[in-house]
Design a protein around this motif. Structure first.
Motif, PDB file in Angstrom:
ATOM      1  N   UNK A 381       0.823  -1.208   0.000  1.00 23.42           N
ATOM      2  CA  UNK A 381       0.000   0.000   0.000  1.00 23.42           C
ATOM      3  C   UNK A 381       0.858   1.260   0.000  1.00 23.42           C
ATOM      4  N   UNK A 382       1.905   1.264   0.811  1.00 19.68           N
ATOM      5  CA  UNK A 382       2.800   2.428   0.848  1.00 19.68           C
ATOM      6  C   UNK A 382       3.476   2.638  -0.494  1.00 19.68           C
ATOM      7  N   UNK A 383       3.893   1.540  -1.144  1.00 15.91           N
ATOM      8  CA  UNK A 383       4.545   1.656  -2.444  1.00 15.91           C
ATOM      9  C   UNK A 383       3.591   2.210  -3.499  1.00 15.91           C
ATOM     10  N   UNK A 384       2.333   1.773  -3.439  1.00 10.14           N
ATOM     11  CA  UNK A 384       1.343   2.171  -4.430  1.00 10.14           C
ATOM     12  C   UNK A 384       0.897   3.632  -4.223  1.00 10.14           C
ATOM     13  N   UNK A 385       0.374   3.914  -3.041  1.00 15.16           N
ATOM     14  CA  UNK A 385      -0.193   5.240  -2.770  1.00 15.16           C
ATOM     15  C   UNK A 385       0.900   6.301  -2.702  1.00 15.16           C
ATOM     16  N   UNK A 386       2.003   5.995  -2.021  1.00 17.43           N
ATOM     17  CA  UNK A 386       3.092   6.948  -1.902  1.00 17.43           C
ATOM     18  C   UNK A 386       3.669   7.332  -3.249  1.00 17.43           C
ATOM     19  N   UNK A 387       3.760   6.365  -4.165  1.00 18.49           N
ATOM     20  CA  UNK A 387       4.278   6.665  -5.491  1.00 18.49           C
ATOM     21  C   UNK A 387       3.382   7.628  -6.257  1.00 18.49           C
ATOM     22  N   UNK A 388       2.067   7.432  -6.179  1.00 21.62           N
ATOM     23  CA  UNK A 388       1.143   8.329  -6.874  1.00 21.62           C
ATOM     24  C   UNK A 388       1.209   9.746  -6.354  1.00 21.62           C
ATOM     25  N   UNK A 389       1.239   9.894  -5.036  1.00 23.27           N
ATOM     26  CA  UNK A 389       1.317  11.233  -4.450  1.00 23.27           C
ATOM     27  C   UNK A 389       2.648  11.907  -4.777  1.00 23.27           C
ATOM     28  N   UNK A 390       3.733  11.149  -4.729  1.00 24.66           N
ATOM     29  CA  UNK A 390       5.046  11.708  -5.053  1.00 24.66           C
ATOM     30  C   UNK A 390       5.093  12.174  -6.508  1.00 24.66           C
ATOM     31  N   UNK A 391       4.436  11.434  -7.404  1.00 29.89           N
ATOM     32  CA  UNK A 391       4.381  11.825  -8.817  1.00 29.89           C
ATOM     33  C   UNK A 391       3.720  13.182  -8.980  1.00 29.89           C
ATOM     34  N   UNK A 392       2.543  13.362  -8.382  1.00 30.91           N
ATOM     35  CA  UNK A 392       1.805  14.622  -8.527  1.00 30.91           C
ATOM     36  C   UNK A 392       2.622  15.793  -8.003  1.00 30.91           C
ATOM     37  N   UNK A 393       3.273  15.605  -6.846  1.00 32.37           N
ATOM     38  CA  UNK A 393       4.061  16.686  -6.260  1.00 32.37           C
ATOM     39  C   UNK A 393       5.299  16.987  -7.100  1.00 32.37           C
ATOM     40  N   UNK A 394       5.989  15.950  -7.545  1.00 34.76           N
ATOM     41  CA  UNK A 394       7.241  16.150  -8.277  1.00 34.76           C
ATOM     42  C   UNK A 394       7.006  16.779  -9.651  1.00 34.76           C
ATOM     43  N   UNK A 395       5.966  16.347 -10.355  1.00 39.47           N
ATOM     44  CA  UNK A 395       5.749  16.897 -11.694  1.00 39.47           C
ATOM     45  C   UNK A 395       5.356  18.371 -11.624  1.00 39.47           C
ATOM     46  N   UNK A 396       4.611  18.751 -10.586  1.00 33.17           N
ATOM     47  CA  UNK A 396       4.258  20.162 -10.427  1.00 33.17           C
ATOM     48  C   UNK A 396       5.503  20.991 -10.113  1.00 33.17           C
ATOM     49  N   UNK A 397       6.345  20.485  -9.209  1.00 31.31           N
ATOM     50  CA  UNK A 397       7.537  21.231  -8.807  1.00 31.31           C
ATOM     51  C   UNK A 397       8.533  21.377  -9.961  1.00 31.31           C
ATOM     52  N   UNK A 398       8.770  20.283 -10.684  1.00 30.50           N
ATOM     53  CA  UNK A 398       9.769  20.292 -11.753  1.00 30.50           C
ATOM     54  C   UNK A 398       9.226  20.944 -13.023  1.00 30.50           C
ATOM     55  N   UNK A 399       8.026  20.554 -13.432  1.00 32.97           N
ATOM     56  CA  UNK A 399       7.464  21.040 -14.683  1.00 32.97           C
ATOM     57  C   UNK A 399       7.212  22.532 -14.703  1.00 32.97           C
TER      58      UNK A 399
END
Length: 411
Positions: A381-399
């Motif tokens: 669960x941590x691998x699944x949910x944590x990955x999705x949230x990290x994606x949204x945050x990282x793409x906003x910050x970098x993009x």
């Protein structure tokens, strides 16, 4: 009239199918894509049954990744220097031989995870050679104004294969076993090979660079010199590496759905269901001009949808959230591919497509490895949910941090 015009403006543009060579290529991709998806489901399930470890399932991603990087970049350089029809045939033949190997190991009951990893690596080699070649062929077959529509059509058949294939694979695994699933892939692959054989001769145009390390670096320098192209790759890598939960499907099926192969098929089809819907109603995509910020938005939607899918326990909800992510992903793919194809001269298109293929196909393999390793360490669960949230945050910050990408307008 107003309703009819609205539907026309938003439905998929099918004009590229009027070109016979492209139509054969498209149909061949549609048929062979079903078989490929069957094998993807079967090989991950076979590795899971042999090891009962999501880490080993994730290592399938690494077995794919290394050939994709090496032969994808090299194959793109070769595609700029030789007849693309011949190269597509060679790459397709190599990929088909890996499916034959999968059939053989299943019939012989080898039950050896290393043989499976080797077969997957061989298939990735063929895929790495043929995919950038196929992408570079399309602008030679179609006028520029039809290229975005062709990319949407390609996304549609890829996604439909990813829906039908896993469902067929789940049923075949339940009724007939691994050998029958792999044999179906070997049979359906013939459609793609036939389409390649029927292509016209496609010799290189413009200045020809000798395929090798220098040619590869020329392509990489071209990308590094364009912030828009570079960032379009970066945001896609973030999406796939951080958020893709594919390697966790067998474990989720075992924990929440009793190990049902039918449920496994639905999980593998969820994202593709959304991709089909997104492609069918993609008529508006070509009219978006601020594509940089739009890419950031749709990739953030993908990450949040994946996170939501990891939190629910009903199969239909998991599939529904993955479908939302799939719709966002297909829109992103059409934009990125069209930008790349139309902003590169023909003598660079093979190399551009090689890098694109490495990112598009290699990113998910790294995502598989990331998901499997995180699940082994922190839990599924941590691998699944944590990955999705990290994606949204990282793409906003970098993009959003790169002004030329953030403000990029097509046309």
């Amino acid at each position: 009239m107003a309703i009819g015009e609205l539907v026309k403006r938003h439905l998929l543009d099918t004009r590229p199918l009027a070109v016979p060579a492209y139509r054969r290529l498209w149909v061949g991709q549609a048929v062979s894509g079903v078989g490929l998806a069957v094998s993807v489901v079967a090989v991950s399930q076979q590795v899971w049954e042999l090891t009962h470890s999501s880490l080993w399932v994730g290592l399938l991603g690494l077995a794919n990744l290394l050939p994709l990087v090496v032969f994808g970049l090299w194959g793109g350089a070769v595609a700029d220097a030789v007849d693309r029809r011949r190269l597509l045939i060679v790459g397709s033949a190599i990929a088909w031989s890996s499916t034959v190997l999968l059939v053989a190991q299943a019939l012989l009951d080898l039950d050896n995870v290393y043989v499976l990893l080797g077969a997957v690596a061989l298939g990735a080699t063929g895929y790495a050679i043929s995919t950038p070649t196929r992408g570079a062929v399309i602008p030679r077959l179609l006028p520029p104004e039809l290229v975005p529509a062709a990319n949407a059509l390609n996304s549609l058949v890829y996604s439909m294969g990813a829906i039908v294939g896993p469902m067929v694979g789940g049923v075949m695994l339940a009724l007939s076993g691994f050998a029958a699933a792999y044999a179906l892939d070997a049979l359906l692959f013939g459609a793609g090979l036939y389409a390649a054989l029927r292509l016209p001769s496609l010799p290189p145009l413009g200045e020809v660079s000798r395929p090798g390390v220098r040619a590869v670096f020329e392509g990489l320098r071209h990308i590094l010199g364009s912030p828009v192209l570079l960032m379009s790759f970066v945001v896609d890598i973030i999406a796939m590496v951080f958020a893709l939960p594919r390697a966790l499907f067998p474990e989720l099926t075992a924990e929440r759905f009793g190990g049902s192969t039918i449920a496994l098929g639905w999980l593998n089809s969820g994202m593709a269901i959304g991709s089909v819907a997104g492609a069918l109603f993609s008529g508006w995509v070509g009219r978006i001009r601020r594509q940089g910020i739009a890419l950031v938005m749709v990739i953030a939607v993908w990450g949040l949808a994946v996170a939501a899918a990891g939190l629910v326990h009903e199969l239909w909800l998991v599939v529904a959230f993955m479908a939302v992510g799939g719709a966002a992903d297909v829109v992103s793919s059409v934009w990125r591919q069209s930008i790349l194809q139309l902003h590169a001269p023909d003598e660079m298109r093979g190399r551009m497509q090689g890098v694109f293929m490495v990112v598009v196909a290699g990113g998910p393999r790294l995502g598989d490895l990331r998901a499997g390793a995180m699940a082994a360490t922190f839990g599924m669960t941590a691998a699944w949910v944590g990955g999705g949230l990290a994606c949204a945050a990282a793409v906003a910050a970098v993009g959003l941090s790169v002004a030329r990408f953030r403000n990029y307008r097509s046309g």
